[in-house]
Design a protein around this motif. Structure first.
Motif, short mmCIF file in Angstrom:
data_model
loop_
_atom_site.label_atom_id
_atom_site.label_comp_id
_atom_site.label_asym_id
_atom_site.label_seq_id
_atom_site.Cartn_x
_atom_site.Cartn_y
_atom_site.Cartn_z
N GLU A 130 0.82 -1.22 0.00
CA GLU A 130 0.00 0.00 0.00
C GLU A 130 0.85 1.27 0.00
N ILE A 137 -1.73 7.56 1.13
CA ILE A 137 -3.05 7.51 0.51
C ILE A 137 -3.42 6.08 0.17
N PRO A 138 -4.54 5.61 0.70
CA PRO A 138 -4.98 4.26 0.33
C PRO A 138 -5.41 4.25 -1.14
N ARG A 141 -5.52 -0.85 -2.45
CA ARG A 141 -6.73 -1.64 -2.25
C ARG A 141 -7.90 -1.14 -3.08
N PRO A 142 -8.13 0.18 -3.16
CA PRO A 142 -9.21 0.63 -4.04
C PRO A 142 -9.04 0.13 -5.48
N ARG A 144 -7.02 -2.43 -6.57
CA ARG A 144 -6.88 -3.87 -6.63
C ARG A 144 -8.20 -4.58 -6.32
N ASP A 145 -8.96 -4.03 -5.38
CA ASP A 145 -10.15 -4.72 -4.90
C ASP A 145 -11.45 -3.96 -5.20
N SER A 146 -11.55 -2.72 -4.69
CA SER A 146 -12.83 -2.01 -4.79
C SER A 146 -13.24 -1.79 -6.24
N LEU A 147 -12.27 -1.52 -7.11
CA LEU A 147 -12.59 -1.26 -8.52
C LEU A 147 -12.37 -2.48 -9.41
N ALA A 148 -12.17 -3.65 -8.80
CA ALA A 148 -11.86 -4.85 -9.58
C ALA A 148 -13.04 -5.29 -10.45
N PHE A 300 -8.56 10.43 -4.75
CA PHE A 300 -7.95 10.01 -3.49
C PHE A 300 -6.85 11.00 -3.19
#
Lengths: 433, 433
Positions: A130, A137-138, A141-142, A144-148, A300
């Motif tokens: 990260e 700034i995260p 994960r956004p 890799r995961d949230s926008l996958a 972000f």
């Protein structure tokens, strides 16, 4: 306090980030255990030189020069040494001895990412990073995961705090590049050798990582087009401001439609409209603007660097790694199966602003317009002003519609050789629409 | 194409979000399989009424009214029906039959979250809810994972698009609340019964979810202090603008220092300085501003609602759930072990702006100042202007230092009863410093 399973954490490196990570691990141990569902025991801190001066009151007995022994038997290895070696070897050792890895090492991931991710896949370990793309700034994960489940169309990122600090001060104070750079060095915002920042190497590494995540494909660092900010001067800044723009060093990662979809990954100083959210990112802050097919526009924003800020991202990864150890199962590998072709900069389409000094005489504008038209560069706006005391030189600022980089650069060459153009003052891309 | 393991996905609900989720699952199936490492097979869509009119060309044979049969045998259940029942029962069924659950149901999570998370923990399932707090904005993973090693101090969120749209138009156009609300209803931004939005219920549910994640503790919905925006009028908007503020409906989740740390979770319209990043969140957009001990200030910005935008967040969760199924291991439960006490609104400390109409005569300011001082409310700024044609009424705008809500409200009562105050025009909290 709950009796949690103990996980041994090995820390490699005790620099600005590493010493903060160690201090926070020790200070907030109970709280982190409650969150992770595991007790995080700092087994040791590997450094090159035990005697090196350190501004820290970490227990001396934690330090060791024997990274290998520390890695063996660790459940989680945090690599914060930076650079390629011995970081690469140590990370591979950690993976092969069954540990999960947390790293902030963008240079390593941008060059040896596939080797490291493959090694992790083979043993079911996971690599967390990260802190490698935009400091605190995260954003990993956004993406890799949230926008996958979405299709990212474009990322525009201010991902280097040093250059944003310099450009912001040039913009707000009308200062020259070298003066602000000297200040930034004195304040510790820039290294004594500022190349990695001002020539865009750091941003290019981050762009490779972000593009790989956003487009689920492998992005070799040498496929990232890179330009730095050393050519940006007060005149260009003033002209940008006059035209309603600000100059930002942007990492642009873009999906390009076509018979076969491709992507472009590039880092350069670009003109950004003052009304764009990225224009109001000041000082050493970072921001990543993401345009996705379904989600629309996201941004972000936060601190892109700094020891304690980056330590926040590192510790989030440590908690994730601990939770994964407790939950069981294998690590989730990187998603890079899209195999997107990466186009060279010449095939990229953007808008441009071309500033020329021309002779102030009849027919010049017609000649310039003719050359642009022949070169398939369509004019959107023109502003002509007389400059100099002689009143024989005019300045021509041309805003173009979207044009192909190859066409544009050939056209600029032809303008320069045309006889009517005295000087090509600047050619800047316009991003953000 | 790779021969992936098939995962059966059951969709409950085919409204604005559900129909988009189904369409994207079908359209981008191959791409999602590559990312998830599993083939996502849409097994069916449960609806209440097969004959209800739907603006969608989804295959008719996917629809069923038999949610239970669909849930049994599903690997991933997506709940997008909203409301408490039958969503709650269906989710518990899904968990107990071995499925992971993806939901956007903030009302359910804010009221029955612990029951659902406990049920998932008992069987090792996982509940994903990225879409439940701020629509398409990735905020759950950043709080749950990226910031899990940090200490969040405060969250200020614009988490309701409808109210931000209304307040933004009131601010930029000088319009009245009811006129803009009527417009918003005509445009589909607000429901015919706008209570959930304008009275802050929706924001309060999201605040409970965000606070629970940020502070690793259970936050019952009835511990969230809630005020809506219906009392905000043009006069208050104009006064805010005049003083350099904008009025935003904020969800504030705050850590409060003390012998025992506690938290406050509250939703109300507040004054935000125009230079604050939240002030430039326009229209129906959302943004979540996070202050953390190590990471510093972060902001997450994007679309807070909309069918296709929310579908992006839902599908990201579906890919995560699929990856977890393939990786094995049990789900990672919610981190709520901090057991933080939640203070009532009266114990909260903020700054205030008090607007009074007073008789324009000698000694009034001294009386007002005296009442404030006795009430332990310290004055930071005062502006007095004569209003009305009679020139006997003055308007007094008082900005306070930080004061305790209980002290402030008692003081305002005393002001109202003092004889020198003709009318308490407005009392608004100031947030963001």
């Amino acid at each position: 306090m709950t009796d949690y399973r103990k996980l041994r954490v090995a820390l490699l490196g005790a620099g600005a980030v590493g010493s903060q990570v160690a201090a926070l691990l020790l200070r907030h141990g109970d709280e982190l255990a409650d969150r992770a569902g595991a007790s995080l025991e700092l087994a040791g801190i590997a450094v090159r030189d035990l005697e090196a001066p350190r501004e820290t009151d970490l227990p001396k007995e934690l330090f060791t020069t024997d990274a290998e022994s520390l890695i063996v038997g660790a459940d989680i290895v945090i690599e914060l040494m930076g650079g390629i070696e011995p970081a690469r070897t140590n990370i591979l050792q950690a993976i092969n001895s069954g540990a999960d890895v947390v790293t902030a090492n963008k240079a390593l991931l941008a060059t040896h990412g596939p080797e490291i991710f493959d090694a992790a896949d083979q043993v079911g370990a996971q690599v967390y990073y990260e802190a490698a793309a935009a400091g605190a700034i995260p954003i990993i994960r956004p993406l890799r995961d949230s926008l996958a489940g979405d299709r990212v169309q474009r990322i525009m990122g201010i991902v280097n705090g040093t250059t944003n600090y310099i450009l912001d001060r040039m913009d707000t104070e009308g200062a020259e590049f070298l003066d602000v750079l000297a200040d930034a060095q004195a304040l510790g915002y820039a290294e004594s050798d500022p190349t990695a920042d001002v020539d865009g190497y750091d941003a290019a590494q981050k762009a490779a990582i972000l593009a790989s995540l956003a487009f689920h494909t492998t992005v070799p660092l040498d496929s990232v087009h890179r330009e730095g900010i050393t050519r940006i001067d007060k005149t260009m800044m003033d002209a940008a401001r006059h035209a309603g723009y600000v100059i930002k060093l942007l990492a642009v990662c873009e999906r390009i439609a076509g018979d076969q979809e491709s992507i472009s990954v590039r880092v350069y100083p670009a003109l950004v409209d003052r009304s764009h959210p990225l224009a109001s990112v000041h000082g050493a802050n970072n921001a990543v603007f993401v345009q996705a097919e379904a989600a629309g526009n996201l941004m972000f924003y936060g601190a892109g660097a700094g020891g304690v800020q980056t330590a926040s991202a590192v510790l989030g990864d440590v908690v994730s790694a601990a939770r994964r150890h407790i939950a069981g199962g294998v690590g989730v590998g990187e998603s890079t199966r899209a195999n997107m072709p990466i186009v060279p900069i010449g095939h990229v389409t953007t808008r441009y602003q071309i500033t020329l000094e021309v002779a102030d005489q009849p027919g010049v504008l017609a000649t310039v317009a003719g050359i642009l038209s022949e070169g398939r560069v369509s004019i959107a706006t023109v502003e002509q002003t007389v400059t100099g005391e002689d009143a024989v030189t005019a300045r021509l600022v041309i805003g173009t519609h979207k044009a192909l980089e190859n066409d544009l650069s050939e056209t600029v060459d032809r303008l320069a050789a045309s006889g009517v153009v005295q000087r090509v003052v600047s050619v800047l891309r316009v991003e953000g629409d």
